[in-house]
Write an enzyme that holds these catalytic residues in place. Structure first.
Site, PDB file in Angstrom:
ATOM      1  N   SER A 401       0.439   9.261  -0.960  1.00 54.41           N
ATOM      2  CA  SER A 401      -0.471   8.657   0.003  1.00 54.41           C
ATOM      3  C   SER A 401       0.262   8.289   1.296  1.00 54.41           C
ATOM      4  CB  SER A 401      -1.081   7.394  -0.615  1.00 54.41           C
ATOM      5  OG  SER A 401      -2.227   6.992   0.094  1.00 54.41           O
ATOM      6  N   PRO A 402      -0.433   8.319   2.434  1.00 53.03           N
ATOM      7  CA  PRO A 402       0.195   7.867   3.681  1.00 53.03           C
ATOM      8  C   PRO A 402       0.645   6.417   3.565  1.00 53.03           C
ATOM      9  CG  PRO A 402      -1.860   9.023   4.135  1.00 53.03           C
ATOM     10  CD  PRO A 402      -1.811   8.810   2.652  1.00 53.03           C
ATOM     11  N   GLN A 480      -1.132  12.711   9.073  1.00 55.51           N
ATOM     12  CA  GLN A 480      -2.311  11.879   9.313  1.00 55.51           C
ATOM     13  C   GLN A 480      -2.258  11.393  10.758  1.00 55.51           C
ATOM     14  OE1 GLN A 480      -2.789   7.652   8.008  1.00 55.51           O
ATOM     15  NE2 GLN A 480      -4.303   8.505   6.575  1.00 55.51           N
ATOM     16  N   TYR A 562      -8.798   0.882  12.208  1.00 53.70           N
ATOM     17  CA  TYR A 562      -8.152   1.439  13.395  1.00 53.70           C
ATOM     18  C   TYR A 562      -9.222   2.032  14.318  1.00 53.70           C
ATOM     19  CZ  TYR A 562      -4.046   0.554  10.576  1.00 53.70           C
ATOM     20  OH  TYR A 562      -3.091  -0.064   9.816  1.00 53.70           O
ATOM     21  N   ARG A 610      -9.975  10.490   6.404  1.00 49.00           N
ATOM     22  CA  ARG A 610      -9.920   9.263   5.590  1.00 49.00           C
ATOM     23  C   ARG A 610     -10.931   8.269   6.144  1.00 49.00           C
ATOM     24  NH1 ARG A 610      -5.091   5.568   3.010  1.00 49.00           N
ATOM     25  NH2 ARG A 610      -5.144   7.305   1.557  1.00 49.00           N
ATOM     26  N   ARG A 704       2.198   3.024  -3.953  1.00 48.26           N
ATOM     27  CA  ARG A 704       3.275   2.212  -4.527  1.00 48.26           C
ATOM     28  C   ARG A 704       4.033   2.903  -5.659  1.00 48.26           C
ATOM     29  NH1 ARG A 704      -0.560  -1.349  -2.710  1.00 48.26           N
ATOM     30  NH2 ARG A 704       0.198  -3.119  -1.478  1.00 48.26           N
TER      31      ARG A 704
END
Length: 746
Positions: A401-402, A480, A562, A610, A704
């Site tokens: 994952s980013p 991304q 964002y 996303r 993680r």
């Protein structure tokens, strides 16, 4: 002690009996508003774990229960007339009335004072004259309501109606069956509770219930109608009721379980949906824990604190599982068109407590049949099957994952990024994603964020992609692209997440002039038409640079508050021009950016988006909105939707838990028909296998776990004994492809 128990259900009765057994000197009095032979519902299910606790605490009750309960191992899932059976589960159940009789007898034998057909005095009054007040007065607890300020309850009413009935024949399995009626889907949950009878629960969405006219039916007519909907199952045999009424399930959560010397227990403290069969189980386990702590602790206050500390996390975990199960049935229409075995597997794993590996241990033949139906090669875990997006074939379903690393200098990735991304590419994932790469200096979140707006950025990223393609062949690397919007100009995460820089702040822009945290973050400037066009071109230039740098996939970041996400959410977009207002208006600018980027991104390379599927806040983006957003991007050419949630507003209230975001991905996948990436607290290879085989996701992104173990995917393959093409070890690492011996093993 002098103890008052309010409520004569299984939890209250068992608490009273255990306390009196612990110390015959206790004065234990129980009040039950109903008569001793009144009960609602029919059978109760107890787990082996709960029965073991009962056996340890009171062998007399355990022996009595053992003479009554029926056992079975199978679950039958009936899908469009086809019965699919999974074995090895293990259940025990008995009639609720008989359970109460056993507990009544035990309480009387021990000397508990029982008052039936009698309202208990108010808890506050009892608390003044007793050492302990146990409020086991059910989901509609008067004690809890009277002390709302202390217990701080949250009650959530859900979207299905159900009715609790019985049939006078014994099923030989737990049974889930569907009825596809002219009014909509209805489901039946059934299980035996005696050698001659079964519980039958009929459930459906509120709107289906109303369309069927069941909201206008009395008890008798409801039974008759349910019998018609499930006539094949009943085979002409009647259903019966016991003061049965249609109701909507209510989830009860309390911030605190005790107030002075008054404590909540069972449904008064918490509820868990009947589809995981935990109501009586939880109440009995509450009684076991509470009485054990009262015996061990020197004061009531310490005992109540210990009771809540022990039971709180257990109950919270059960409620998360129950919520997942409840929501799966609420959204049953999403899954009903799946192939039969996959549908059954999806149903069995709906709560996330039963998983691919766990189910394989219970019934390997069943899981193997599901895998064959899904086209998975023999001896191949679902996570190691390939997946194609345009001309890119990913060798497995694992995505790194980013994750923002906050380690760039003036937007340029350095050796840290080469090692970080290179290590995870060597670690076996099918796709490795960069962090959010910003399209301008002002579009960065922090001074440590990477960019793709200068020639040196492109050169540095090409160094990373060349390494991945050369030294980890078969691994894809994606970029991304995003712009921070109102969440920019902040410190590095470990210096104060979302906190403004102590100096050197740059001006922020956003859909509307709303600061992320009023009084903390700066107020952004609302973007004008020319500024929107310029930022769109920044995305285009960055995408062209990303293509030259060798990225295999591009993801447009429209999530987490964002810039582009800020246009989508009604909480952050208050514009009154064509880029605001209703969802169509709020989608306009993100879609314009997507179209512009897609136009310059190489046709054979996939592009994903996303999104935040919910804001976890009142008035924000909803799951229904997310379906519309996903469909819009898919219609414009998005190859997959990366389904995240939240981080849009600071006062969000997420429902955290294992795989907690996957239901949003699941719904989008089935309603929109677009591939999805599931993210959020997916931490084990077993979770990935479960989600892929159930058809809830096409790819699973893990963050993680990849920070903890860069070789997570390779180790997942080794743990499962898989050595196929979905997880090849790099040549220099092959000597380490088996776990080293530990301890005294040789």
């Amino acid at each position: 002690m002098k103890v008052a128990v309010i409520g004569g259900g299984p939890g209250g009765l068992y608490t009273a009996a255990l306390l009196k057994r612990q110390d015959p000197g206790h004065q234990v009095t129980l009040w039950e508003r109903n008569a001793p032979d009144d009960t609602f519902g029919f059978g109760v299910v107890l787990s082996d774990e709960t029965l073991g606790g009962i056996e340890s605490a009171d062998p007399v009750v355990h022996r009595a229960l053992s003479e009554e309960y029926v056992r079975w191992d199978d679950i039958d899932v009936v899908h469009r007339g086809r019965v699919l059976t999974s074995g090895g589960h293990g259940f025990a159940a008995l009639g609720r009335r008989r359970l109460l009789e056993i507990l009544h007898e035990r309480c009387r034998a021990l000397g508990v004072t029982l008052h039936f057909s009698a309202e208990a005095p108010p808890a506050a009054e009892l608390a003044r004259s007793h050492d302990l007040v146990v409020a086991a007065d059910g989901v509609h607890s008067r004690t809890r309501d009277a002390h709302r300020d202390a217990f701080r309850p949250t009650l959530t009413t859900h979207r299905c109606r159900y009715i609790w009935l019985a049939a006078d024949f014994a099923l030989d399995a737990f049974r889930f069956e569907l009825a596809e009626t002219e009014h909509g889907l209805m489901q039946l949950h059934g299980y035996p509770f005696s050698p001659h009878a079964s519980t039958v629960i009929v459930e459906m969405r509120e709107e289906v219930w109303r369309r069927a006219g069941l909201d206008r039916c009395d008890e008798g007519t409801s039974i008759e109608q349910c019998g018609k909907y499930f006539a094949d199952f009943l085979g002409g045999r009647p259903l019966r009721s016991n003061h049965s009424a249609w109701t909507a399930f209510r989830t009860v959560v309390n911030e605190r379980w005790s107030h002075g010397n008054t404590v909540l227990l069972g449904d008064a403290a918490h509820t868990a949906h009947f589809s995981i069969g935990s109501g009586t189980k939880l109440a009995v386990e509450d009684a076991l824990a509470l009485t054990a702590h009262l015996a061990d602790r020197p004061t009531v206050a310490e005992a109540l604190a210990a009771y809540e500390a022990e039971r709180g996390p257990v109950v919270a975990s059960t409620q998360r599982a129950a919520r997942a199960s409840l929501e799966w049935f609420e959204n049953l229409a999403v899954h009903v068109d799946q192939p039969p075995r996959r549908f059954a597997f999806n149903l069995l794993t709906r709560s996330r407590r039963v998983t691919h590996d766990n189910l394989r241990l219970r019934d390997a033949d069943f899981v193997a049949a599901v895998e064959r139906e899904a086209g998975i090669p023999p001896a191949t875990p679902p996570m190691f099957t390939p997946f194609r997006l345009r001309e890119l074939t990913l060798r497995n379903r694992v995505v790194v994952s980013p994750m923002d690393m906050y380690s760039a200098v003036d937007g340029t990735p350095d050796d840290f990024h080469l090692v970080h991304l290179g290590a995870r590419a060597l670690g076996g994932a099918g796709l490795v994603m960069t962090e959010m790469v910003c399209v301008s200096p002002q579009g960065r979140i922090t001074p440590g964020c990477t960019g793709l707006y200068a020639p040196e950025h492109e050169d540095a990223w090409r160094r990373v992609t060349d390494f991945v393609h050369t030294r980890a062949p078969g691994t894809a690397i994606g970029v991304q692209l995003g712009h921070s919007g109102r969440k920019g100009s902040t410190r590095l995460m470990w210096e104060g997440i979302d906190q403004p820089l102590p100096d050197g702040n740059w001006p922020l822009v956003a859909a509307s002039p709303l600061p992320y945290r009023p009084g903390v973050n700066q107020t952004p400037k609302a973007l004008t038409g020319p500024e929107l066009a310029e930022i769109r071109e920044q995305f285009v230039r960055s995408a062209q640079s990303a293509a030259r740098a060798g990225f295999d996939l591009l993801e447009l970041h429209c999530a987490h508050g964002y810039l582009l996400s800020g246009f989508l959410s009604p909480l952050t977009n208050r514009r009154d021009d064509a880029y605001g207002g209703d969802l169509e208006g709020r989608l306009r600018y993100p879609l314009e950016v997507f179209d512009a980027v897609r136009a310059v991104w190489p046709a054979g390379r996939p592009m994903t988006v996303r999104i935040s599927a919910t804001d976890w806040a009142d008035g924000g983006t909803t799951a229904d909105d997310a379906v519309t957003v996903a469909r819009a991007f898919a219609d414009h050419g998005a190859d997959a939707i990366d389904v995240s949630t939240g981080q849009v507003v600071p006062d969000e209230q997420p429902a955290y838990g294992r795989s907690y975001q996957t239901p949003f991905a699941d719904r989008i996948r089935h309603e929109v028909g677009v591939p999805v990436v599931a993210v959020g607290a997916i931490s084990s290879w077993d979770d990935v296998n479960s989600l892929i085989l159930a058809g809830r996701a096409d790819l699973c992104a893990l963050a993680r776990p990849h920070l903890y173990d860069p070789n997570w995917t390779l180790h997942a393959a080794a743990d499962q004994g898989y050595t196929g093409p979905g997880a090849p070890w790099p040549q220099p690492y092959r000597a380490g492809s088996r776990k080293p011996p530990t301890g005294r093993t040789v």
